[in-house]
Design a protein around this motif. Sequence first.
Motif, mmCIF file in Angstrom:
data_model
loop_
_atom_site.group_PDB
_atom_site.id
_atom_site.type_symbol
_atom_site.label_atom_id
_atom_site.label_comp_id
_atom_site.label_asym_id
_atom_site.label_seq_id
_atom_site.Cartn_x
_atom_site.Cartn_y
_atom_site.Cartn_z
ATOM 1 N N PHE A 1 -14.005 -18.209 26.352
ATOM 2 C CA PHE A 1 -14.951 -17.920 25.449
ATOM 3 C C PHE A 1 -16.224 -18.373 26.542
ATOM 4 C CE2 PHE A 1 -18.496 -19.788 22.971
ATOM 5 C CZ PHE A 1 -18.780 -18.928 21.974
ATOM 6 N N PHE A 2 -16.982 -17.251 26.658
ATOM 7 C CA PHE A 2 -18.466 -17.525 27.317
ATOM 8 C C PHE A 2 -19.552 -17.495 26.026
ATOM 9 C CE2 PHE A 2 -16.915 -15.379 31.355
ATOM 10 C CZ PHE A 2 -16.354 -16.270 31.960
ATOM 11 N N ASN A 3 -20.170 -18.191 25.687
ATOM 12 C CA ASN A 3 -21.080 -18.415 24.664
ATOM 13 C C ASN A 3 -22.521 -17.518 24.998
ATOM 14 O OD1 ASN A 3 -22.515 -18.564 22.515
ATOM 15 N ND2 ASN A 3 -22.497 -20.867 22.341
ATOM 16 N N GLY B 1 -22.918 -26.118 28.186
ATOM 17 C CA GLY B 1 -22.203 -26.036 27.101
ATOM 18 C C GLY B 1 -20.892 -25.330 27.118
ATOM 19 N N GLY B 2 -20.423 -24.995 26.188
ATOM 20 C CA GLY B 2 -18.922 -24.496 26.159
ATOM 21 C C GLY B 2 -18.361 -24.909 24.873
ATOM 22 N N GLY B 3 -17.370 -23.974 24.352
ATOM 23 C CA GLY B 3 -16.594 -24.282 23.274
ATOM 24 C C GLY B 3 -17.486 -24.429 22.065
ATOM 25 N N ASP B 4 -17.554 -25.565 21.219
ATOM 26 C CA ASP B 4 -18.581 -25.749 20.076
ATOM 27 C C ASP B 4 -19.816 -26.615 20.617
ATOM 28 O OD1 ASP B 4 -16.781 -24.783 18.323
ATOM 29 O OD2 ASP B 4 -15.586 -26.756 18.084
ATOM 30 N N ASP B 5 -19.865 -26.910 21.793
ATOM 31 C CA ASP B 5 -21.078 -27.428 22.352
ATOM 32 C C ASP B 5 -22.104 -26.490 22.524
ATOM 33 O OD1 ASP B 5 -19.777 -29.922 22.407
ATOM 34 O OD2 ASP B 5 -19.044 -29.728 24.455
#
Length: 190
Positions: free
Chosen positions: A163-165, A65-69
């Motif tokens: 961003f790290f989710n 993932g990452g961002g909006d994923d």
Amino acid sequence: MSQPAPLEFVSADGPVREPVTKIGGQPVWLEEPQWPLSRETGEPMRFLGQFALDGGRLAFLFMSGGGDDYIDGTWEPKGGENALVIQPGGRIPGFVTMRAQAEGPTAGTDHLPHTREPEGKDGAWQFLGGPGVEPNWLLGEEQPGTPRGWRLVVQLTDGAPFFFNFGDGGIGYAFVSPDGKEGRFLWQCS
């Protein structure tokens, strides 16, 4: 227990191609490239960073993932949605699928670590691990594997330059096994 120096990551002047601690960019492989794949999607995970270990080794950190994923299970140390790959001489755990691939998705451009002054006593800063350095757990101790004795490599916050989710106000924890050959990553959030 030793008190670690808080870190911030600052933009590098260009691509970092040395085997040093950094976040972002592309991995500087020490052996044949092995890029981990998401258990859910089968796509390459996002490269978050690499961290210098004793003996000239590196720990390469990846997460799906990452961002909006959003990919469920990235917080679990054995969920197949994150990986901490050790080179040279490391071993890949059975819950991680790999592909021979040198470059792939990344969290952002290369950033190098610099120490900074602590901001209060909440312990939610980023720092490198090492002998005697313990993580600052948000939700209580969560050892990444057995036997006990896994050593902290790095503690990261979701307030990095990109961003790290790690959830809401989360902290990520990367560990190396007692024999130094296998890695685990997990995160907790408030």
